[in-house]
Write a protein that holds these residues in place. Structure first.
Motif, mmCIF file in Angstrom:
data_model
loop_
_atom_site.group_PDB
_atom_site.id
_atom_site.type_symbol
_atom_site.label_atom_id
_atom_site.label_comp_id
_atom_site.label_asym_id
_atom_site.label_seq_id
_atom_site.Cartn_x
_atom_site.Cartn_y
_atom_site.Cartn_z
ATOM 1 N N GLU A 1 0.834 -1.204 0.000
ATOM 2 C CA GLU A 1 0.000 0.000 0.000
ATOM 3 C C GLU A 1 0.872 1.258 0.000
ATOM 4 N N TYR B 1 2.720 1.500 -3.408
ATOM 5 C CA TYR B 1 1.834 1.954 -4.476
ATOM 6 C C TYR B 1 1.644 3.473 -4.410
ATOM 7 N N ARG B 2 1.452 3.989 -3.200
ATOM 8 C CA ARG B 2 1.231 5.430 -3.023
ATOM 9 C C ARG B 2 2.456 6.219 -3.488
ATOM 10 N N ASN C 1 -1.627 1.808 -9.015
ATOM 11 C CA ASN C 1 -2.810 1.279 -8.335
ATOM 12 C C ASN C 1 -2.852 -0.240 -8.272
ATOM 13 N N SER C 2 -1.885 -0.908 -8.862
ATOM 14 C CA SER C 2 -1.940 -2.367 -8.900
ATOM 15 C C SER C 2 -0.535 -2.953 -8.938
#
Length: 250
Positions: free
Chosen positions: A230, A233-234, A239-240
């Motif tokens: 998470e 990704y940020r 997003n994946s």
């Protein structure tokens, strides 16, 4: 007249100034200078002997849109000239150079497609040629025969067009290389923002490992892997896992 006139050279010079490799937008001008009823620029795969693409002026004369034309395309006199070694890059060759009118009238390509459209001779010139493809200018006429002036004009035109297309291809290649380099630099900056553990998790992701596999490999719980992903990704702006893996591999 067997040599280009001063007017011919002036019109050619104006054309050369405007050429940027986008020959399709200048086909009408080329045809007007040479004196043809129809002008085309085609890409031919000479290994598989097929027509890859074609642009024509007037547009309605473009035979590449007719499926039955492709089935007999290998009967084109241009192939005869190419196989006979009389069609070279930058050197114009005409149907009337390699075929008698009697031979043409026995050619289904001529009988079914060109003759009904009023084309009885064609002057061809290979603009660019590699091991796979050739780019050809073609000028169609309703009468047979081409003067020395016609051939000289097409030869000059072809030389400049070939250089313009080569410049355009090189510019496109450099732009793509720059875009890729910029994307790689941006990816490197984002990857540098990851913590050592996040980089480790994303690295496992790039090798196709599942969250469970990553947890087992790193000796942590799967929930911990989720949290690391998470955060990664940020920071990476994705997003994946697929996007993260693509970014990792550039």
């Amino acid at each position: 007249m067997n040599t280009p006139s001063s007017t011919d050279l002036r019109r050619l010079l104006d054309l050369v100034y405007d050429l940027d490799g986008d020959a399709e937008s200048h086909l009408a001008r080329m045809g007007a200078i040479v004196g043809s009823d129809m002008t085309s620029l085609s890409t031919v795969d000479h290994v598989e002997q097929r027509l890859v693409a074609a642009h024509s002026v007037p547009d309605e004369s473009n035979l590449s849109r007719v499926s039955s034309f492709h089935r007999v395309f290998t009967l084109h006199p241009g192939f005869t000239a190419f196989r006979a070694g009389t069609l070279h890059r930058g050197r114009p060759a005409a149907w009337s150079d390699v075929n008698t009118l009697r031979q043409l009238r026995r050619n289904p390509l001529y009988v079914d497609f060109f003759a009904p459209r009023g084309t009885h001779d064609q002057l061809l010139c290979v603009v660019r040629l590699n091991r796979r493809e050739g780019h050809l200018l073609a000028f169609n006429r309703s009468r047979r025969g081409w003067t020395g002036r016609d051939r000289a004009v097409v030869e000059l035109m072809s030389a400049h067009l070939g250089r313009a297309q080569a410049r355009r291809a090189e510019t496109t290649r450099l732009r793509r290389a720059l875009t890729r380099r910029e994307a790689l630099d941006a990816a490197a900056d984002r990857l540098a923002a990851l913590t050592p553990r996040e980089r480790e998790v994303v690295g496992e992701l790039g090798r196709g490992a599942s969250d469970r596999d990553i947890a087992r490999s790193l000796g942590v719980r799967e929930r911990t892997v989720h949290k690391h992903l998470e955060q990664a990704y940020r920071k990476l702006g994705v997003n994946s896992r697929t996007q993260a893996a693509a970014l990792l591999h550039g």
